[in-house]
Design an enzyme around this catalytic site. Structure first.
Site, PDB file in Angstrom:
ATOM      1  N   GLY A   1       0.838  -1.211   0.000  1.00  0.00           N
ATOM      2  CA  GLY A   1       0.000   0.000   0.000  1.00  0.00           C
ATOM      3  C   GLY A   1       0.865   1.251   0.000  1.00  0.00           C
ATOM      4  O   GLY A   1       0.517   2.269   0.595  1.00  0.00           O
TER       5      GLY A   1
ATOM      6  N   GLN B   1      -1.803   7.477   1.175  1.00  0.00           N
ATOM      7  CA  GLN B   1      -1.438   8.739   1.824  1.00  0.00           C
ATOM      8  C   GLN B   1      -0.227   8.576   2.751  1.00  0.00           C
ATOM      9  O   GLN B   1       0.747   9.313   2.647  1.00  0.00           O
ATOM     10  CB  GLN B   1      -2.631   9.295   2.619  1.00  0.00           C
ATOM     11  CG  GLN B   1      -2.378  10.708   3.141  1.00  0.00           C
ATOM     12  CD  GLN B   1      -3.197  11.056   4.371  1.00  0.00           C
ATOM     13  OE1 GLN B   1      -3.773  10.194   5.031  1.00  0.00           O
ATOM     14  NE2 GLN B   1      -3.246  12.332   4.697  1.00  0.00           N
TER      15      GLN B   1
ATOM     16  N   ASP C   1       2.052  -1.760  -4.407  1.00  0.00           N
ATOM     17  CA  ASP C   1       0.653  -1.336  -4.332  1.00  0.00           C
ATOM     18  C   ASP C   1      -0.117  -2.138  -5.373  1.00  0.00           C
ATOM     19  O   ASP C   1       0.482  -2.860  -6.176  1.00  0.00           O
ATOM     20  CB  ASP C   1       0.536   0.177  -4.586  1.00  0.00           C
ATOM     21  CG  ASP C   1      -0.679   0.776  -3.874  1.00  0.00           C
ATOM     22  OD1 ASP C   1      -0.494   1.638  -3.008  1.00  0.00           O
ATOM     23  OD2 ASP C   1      -1.822   0.365  -4.177  1.00  0.00           O
TER      24      ASP C   1
ATOM     25  N   TYR D   1     -14.919  -0.290   9.284  1.00  0.00           N
ATOM     26  CA  TYR D   1     -13.477  -0.001   9.390  1.00  0.00           C
ATOM     27  C   TYR D   1     -13.003  -0.129  10.843  1.00  0.00           C
ATOM     28  O   TYR D   1     -11.997  -0.797  11.130  1.00  0.00           O
ATOM     29  CB  TYR D   1     -13.238   1.416   8.864  1.00  0.00           C
ATOM     30  CG  TYR D   1     -11.840   1.949   9.031  1.00  0.00           C
ATOM     31  CD1 TYR D   1     -10.770   1.396   8.348  1.00  0.00           C
ATOM     32  CD2 TYR D   1     -11.591   3.050   9.861  1.00  0.00           C
ATOM     33  CE1 TYR D   1      -9.488   1.912   8.487  1.00  0.00           C
ATOM     34  CE2 TYR D   1     -10.317   3.571  10.002  1.00  0.00           C
ATOM     35  CZ  TYR D   1      -9.270   3.001   9.311  1.00  0.00           C
ATOM     36  OH  TYR D   1      -8.009   3.511   9.451  1.00  0.00           O
TER      37      TYR D   1
HETATM   38  N1  SER Z   1      -8.330   8.760   8.865  1.00  0.00           N
HETATM   39  C1  SER Z   1      -9.107   7.578   9.124  1.00  0.00           C
HETATM   40  C2  SER Z   1     -10.497   7.738   8.654  1.00  0.00           C
HETATM   41  O1  SER Z   1     -10.990   8.839   8.708  1.00  0.00           O
HETATM   42  C3  SER Z   1      -9.087   7.272  10.580  1.00  0.00           C
HETATM   43  O2  SER Z   1      -8.140   6.298  10.825  1.00  0.00           O
HETATM   44  O3  SER Z   1     -11.109   6.783   8.280  1.00  0.00           O
END
Ligand code: SER
Length: 316
Positions: free
Chosen positions: A9, A13, A35, A143
């Protein structure tokens, strides 16, 4: 063959700037960036690069075996906002990639793993202010669930199989190089770009939504410092709380306005507001500060200055 470091990856960012830093520290030839595609041509053309799908165990294993890779940074993930749109894809990518790398360490193909966790492990029942290292974690996003479960597996692999895995609960990360993709904290990057490009910004969070954030340079130093710490200093094998600054959309707007008096903002919260409302506003990171001497350098004002200077050059 000297041992190598693989970044999975690497075009993302954090991956982009982590790759640059690790190349500086260990030499370009010792860092293999990878990646799923070649979306960052600067990075692809400036050192060893391989196309690797983080869900493909064989591809990761082959790369490690063929190149004597001993350390893996697994930076591929679907973030909070994208994860809500594609829950099963987020689960599949975030969990299976982690198992692939943990199993390579368990099987002694590699020695060391870095895997990022997130403030998304916390949820609405977590104490919001100065959130402790050990506290209630009832995440409400897919997530967040993958990160919380991932932390449990990291600790499990360390305790049961002796795997040297290290992790940080990153807050929102702000940088002027690669854009973040699909996160709830992304507004704090977009706002700088829109300020320079258009002089105005429509924010998808409400003006007083306070979230923990950090400038990229600090995040990279933290990551590298944690990975370079002696193993016995790394006492937490789930993931360390890590903090630098907390601010609201209104506060970041005001810090930009000091440099650009004409800049304007409007607020139009969308589904990401509920995600932000479930996360802490500030983080207690004393364990990281004590165990491996973490300290941050950038506050909101110094970050704004660096962001605007660099983006002005980029868009000139
Ligand atoms: N930057 C991430 C998000 O907003 C948080 O780990 O999903």
């Amino acid at each position: 063959m000297s041992s190598k470091i693989l970044i999975i990856g690497a075009c993302g960012q954090i991956g982009t700037e982590l790759t640059t830093k690790l190349r500086e520290l260990h030499g370009v030839d010792n860092i293999i960036a990878s990646d799923i595609n070649t979306r960052n041509l600067d990075l692809v053309n400036s050192g060893p690069f391989e196309i690797i799908d983080a869900k493909n165990y064989n591809a990761i294993n082959d790369c490690c075996q063929q190149n004597n890779v001993k350390t893996v940074y697994l930076m591929a993930a679907l973030l909070s906002a994208t994860g809500e749109k594609y829950p099963m894809e987020a689960w599949d990518l975030n969990m299976n990639s982690l198992f692939h790398v943990l199993n390579l360490a368990k099987d002694k193909v590699i020695d060391k793993v870095f895997w990022p966790s997130s403030i998304a492990v916390f949820g609405p029942t977590t104490p919001r202010d100065n959130t402790p290292q050990h506290t209630i974690c009832e995440p409400t996003t897919v997530y967040g669930i993958t990160k919380q479960v991932g932390e449990r597996w990291c600790e499990y692999y360390h305790d049961k199989y002796g795997v040297d895995v290290r992790s940080i609960r990153y807050p929102g990360i702000i940088s002027h190089k690669a854009m973040p993709g699909g996160g709830t904290t992304d507004y704090a990057v977009e706002i700088y770009h829109e300020a320079i490009k258009k002089g105005k910004y429509e924010c998808f969070l409400s003006e007083n939504t306070e979230l923990p954030m950090m400038f990229m340079e600090d995040a990279i130093i933290a990551t590298v410092d944690l990975m370079h710490s002696p193993s016995d200093a790394v006492k937490i094998r789930s993931a360390y709380n890590l903090a630098a600054i907390s601010f609201t959309p209104k506060q970041i707007f005001e810090s930009i306005k000091k440099h650009m008096p004409e800049f304007t903002i409007t607020y139009n919260p969308d589904f990401r507001q509920a995600i932000a409302d479930s996360w802490p506003s500030s983080i207690d990171d004393n364990s990281a500060r004590t165990d491996w001497n973490w300290k941050h350098n950038f506050d909101l004002e110094t970050m704004t200055k660096v962001m605007l200077e660099n983006l002005e050059k980029k868009y000139a």
